[in-house]
Design a protein around this motif. Structure first.
Motif, mmCIF file in Angstrom:
data_model
loop_
_atom_site.group_PDB
_atom_site.id
_atom_site.type_symbol
_atom_site.label_atom_id
_atom_site.label_comp_id
_atom_site.label_asym_id
_atom_site.label_seq_id
_atom_site.Cartn_x
_atom_site.Cartn_y
_atom_site.Cartn_z
ATOM 1 N N ARG A 181 8.683 -5.001 3.567
ATOM 2 C CA ARG A 181 8.386 -3.713 2.947
ATOM 3 C C ARG A 181 7.360 -2.942 3.764
ATOM 4 N NH1 ARG A 181 3.653 -4.065 -0.815
ATOM 5 N NH2 ARG A 181 2.669 -6.079 -0.390
ATOM 6 N N ALA A 182 7.306 -1.654 3.539
ATOM 7 C CA ALA A 182 6.284 -0.811 4.158
ATOM 8 C C ALA A 182 4.939 -1.074 3.487
ATOM 9 C CB ALA A 182 6.661 0.656 4.026
ATOM 10 N N ALA A 183 3.859 -0.753 4.182
ATOM 11 C CA ALA A 183 2.522 -1.045 3.668
ATOM 12 C C ALA A 183 2.224 -0.320 2.364
ATOM 13 C CB ALA A 183 1.473 -0.686 4.719
ATOM 14 N N ASN A 184 2.810 0.853 2.177
ATOM 15 C CA ASN A 184 2.551 1.630 0.963
ATOM 16 C C ASN A 184 3.608 1.435 -0.116
ATOM 17 O OD1 ASN A 184 4.655 2.917 2.184
ATOM 18 N ND2 ASN A 184 3.791 4.990 2.080
ATOM 19 N N GLU A 185 4.469 0.445 0.072
ATOM 20 C CA GLU A 185 5.577 0.211 -0.844
ATOM 21 C C GLU A 185 5.193 -0.863 -1.859
ATOM 22 O OE1 GLU A 185 10.394 -0.634 -0.438
ATOM 23 O OE2 GLU A 185 9.057 -0.854 1.280
ATOM 24 N N PRO A 186 5.364 -0.620 -3.146
ATOM 25 C CA PRO A 186 4.934 -1.607 -4.151
ATOM 26 C C PRO A 186 5.853 -2.822 -4.210
ATOM 27 C CG PRO A 186 6.084 0.191 -5.215
ATOM 28 C CD PRO A 186 5.933 0.587 -3.763
ATOM 29 N N LEU A 187 5.333 -3.875 -4.784
ATOM 30 C CA LEU A 187 6.146 -5.050 -5.048
ATOM 31 C C LEU A 187 7.140 -4.746 -6.157
ATOM 32 C CD1 LEU A 187 3.421 -7.855 -5.028
ATOM 33 C CD2 LEU A 187 5.110 -7.421 -3.237
ATOM 34 N N GLU A 191 8.273 -10.493 -7.836
ATOM 35 C CA GLU A 191 8.135 -10.576 -6.385
ATOM 36 C C GLU A 191 6.667 -10.811 -6.063
ATOM 37 O OE1 GLU A 191 10.380 -8.166 -2.894
ATOM 38 O OE2 GLU A 191 8.980 -6.983 -4.080
ATOM 39 N N LEU A 192 6.384 -11.757 -5.193
ATOM 40 C CA LEU A 192 5.009 -12.069 -4.819
ATOM 41 C C LEU A 192 4.789 -11.824 -3.337
ATOM 42 C CD1 LEU A 192 5.043 -15.089 -3.243
ATOM 43 C CD2 LEU A 192 5.482 -15.868 -5.558
ATOM 44 N N SER A 197 1.009 -14.666 4.752
ATOM 45 C CA SER A 197 0.904 -13.398 5.469
ATOM 46 C C SER A 197 -0.540 -12.993 5.686
ATOM 47 C CB SER A 197 1.628 -12.304 4.688
ATOM 48 O OG SER A 197 0.972 -12.064 3.443
ATOM 49 N N ALA A 198 -0.740 -12.108 6.666
ATOM 50 C CA ALA A 198 -2.083 -11.597 6.935
ATOM 51 C C ALA A 198 -2.608 -10.791 5.756
ATOM 52 C CB ALA A 198 -2.060 -10.731 8.194
ATOM 53 N N GLU A 199 -1.706 -10.116 5.056
ATOM 54 C CA GLU A 199 -2.131 -9.283 3.926
ATOM 55 C C GLU A 199 -2.657 -10.103 2.753
ATOM 56 O OE1 GLU A 199 1.930 -7.893 1.975
ATOM 57 O OE2 GLU A 199 2.183 -8.590 4.031
ATOM 58 N N ASN A 200 -2.184 -11.340 2.632
ATOM 59 C CA ASN A 200 -2.618 -12.193 1.527
ATOM 60 C C ASN A 200 -3.939 -12.890 1.837
ATOM 61 O OD1 ASN A 200 -2.525 -13.460 -0.960
ATOM 62 N ND2 ASN A 200 -0.443 -14.197 -0.711
ATOM 63 N N ILE A 227 4.623 -7.335 4.260
ATOM 64 C CA ILE A 227 4.529 -6.034 4.918
ATOM 65 C C ILE A 227 5.040 -6.171 6.351
ATOM 66 C CG2 ILE A 227 2.916 -4.290 5.796
ATOM 67 C CD1 ILE A 227 1.240 -4.729 3.293
ATOM 68 N N VAL A 228 5.823 -5.197 6.782
ATOM 69 C CA VAL A 228 6.428 -5.240 8.102
ATOM 70 C C VAL A 228 5.357 -5.464 9.170
ATOM 71 C CG1 VAL A 228 6.376 -2.720 8.371
ATOM 72 C CG2 VAL A 228 8.027 -4.073 9.670
#
Length: 245
Positions: A181-187, A191-192, A197-200, A227-228
């Motif tokens: 998903r894109a960075a601004n795209e909600p879950l 979906e977790l 990932s680096a974002e988690n 996130i992509v």
């Protein structure tokens, strides 16, 4: 050969187009995201990975994945010129013995990644079941969830979804999904965020997670999103626009 770095699991016709392919298990990995899991590569047996990308022969191992080379470039995150080419060259030099039983033994108590390169749906599912019989767990992903070649992987692999609409279609067919998903795209519901990932930022790797193990316990289990990332991230929106048409 003592202490081989990997094994040939199987050679034969691709389930996508019948062309010759090979499945190889590499026993050790330095991948920082996945950790030291057993990595499997699906390659054309007769064409180098770079040549296959240029000619379209990668269809044999990737099917109709939207991230193959196209008018807007290649959006796959895998750097074929590095690890993939190294594995293919070692295979051509005969560095990997064909010994599925030894490969399965090397996977005992380990996490295994189905398709570090290539779609596991290109290979008969019995190859993966044999490899995983003593493994501690596995991860797997397929873009072939919507075609006949991928159906047998539902209990082993995540359906790779490139949009919320694809997620819904895959779930309706009984799959769990892994969505980029894109960075601004909600879950999406159920979906977790990918724990590795680096974002988690949990410090976990795929080797200590195992969330992406398919729908053996049913599609109601939470799906995974990330996130992509990677060198092809800037072309992600173009590819996704093509998926959503």
């Amino acid at each position: 050969m003592q202490n081989p770095l990997g094994y040939v699991l199987w050679q034969g016709p691709s389930k996508f187009d019948g062309k010759p392919i090979v499945a190889i298990a590499i026993i050790k990995s330095r991948n920082s995201k996945t950790g030291n899991v057993v990595q499997t590569f699906i390659l054309r047996a007769d064409v180098s990975p770079l040549d296959a990308l240029a000619s379209g022969d990668d269809l044999s191992i990737c099917g109709d994945c939207v991230h193959r080379p196209g008018p807007d470039g290649r959006t796959c995150y895998v750097n074929v010129a590095q690890s993939v080419m190294n594995v293919w060259k070692a295979f051509k030099r005969g560095r990997y013995p064909r010994d599925p039983a030894a490969a399965a033994a090397a996977c005992a108590g380990r996490m295994v990644r189905l398709g570090a390169y290539g779609d596991p749906a290109a290979v008969h599912v019995r190859v993966w079941h044999s490899l995983l019989q003593r493994a501690a767990g596995h991860t797997g992903y397929t873009h072939a969830w919507h075609v006949r070649a991928g159906r047998a992987l539902k209990s082993l692999a995540m359906a790779s979804a490139d949009s919320p609409a694809e997620l819904e279609r895959a779930r309706a067919l009984g799959w769990r999904t892994f969505r980029v998903r894109a960075a601004n795209e909600p879950l999406m519901p159920r979906e977790l965020v990918c724990p590795a990932s680096a974002e988690n930022d949990t410090g976990r790797t795929c080797s200590t997670c195992g969330a992406c193990s398919g729908a053996a316990r049913g599609p109601a289990q939470a799906s995974v999103a990330i996130i992509v990332h990677g060198p092809a991230a800037r072309m992600f929106e173009r590819a996704r626009a093509g998926v959503c048409k």
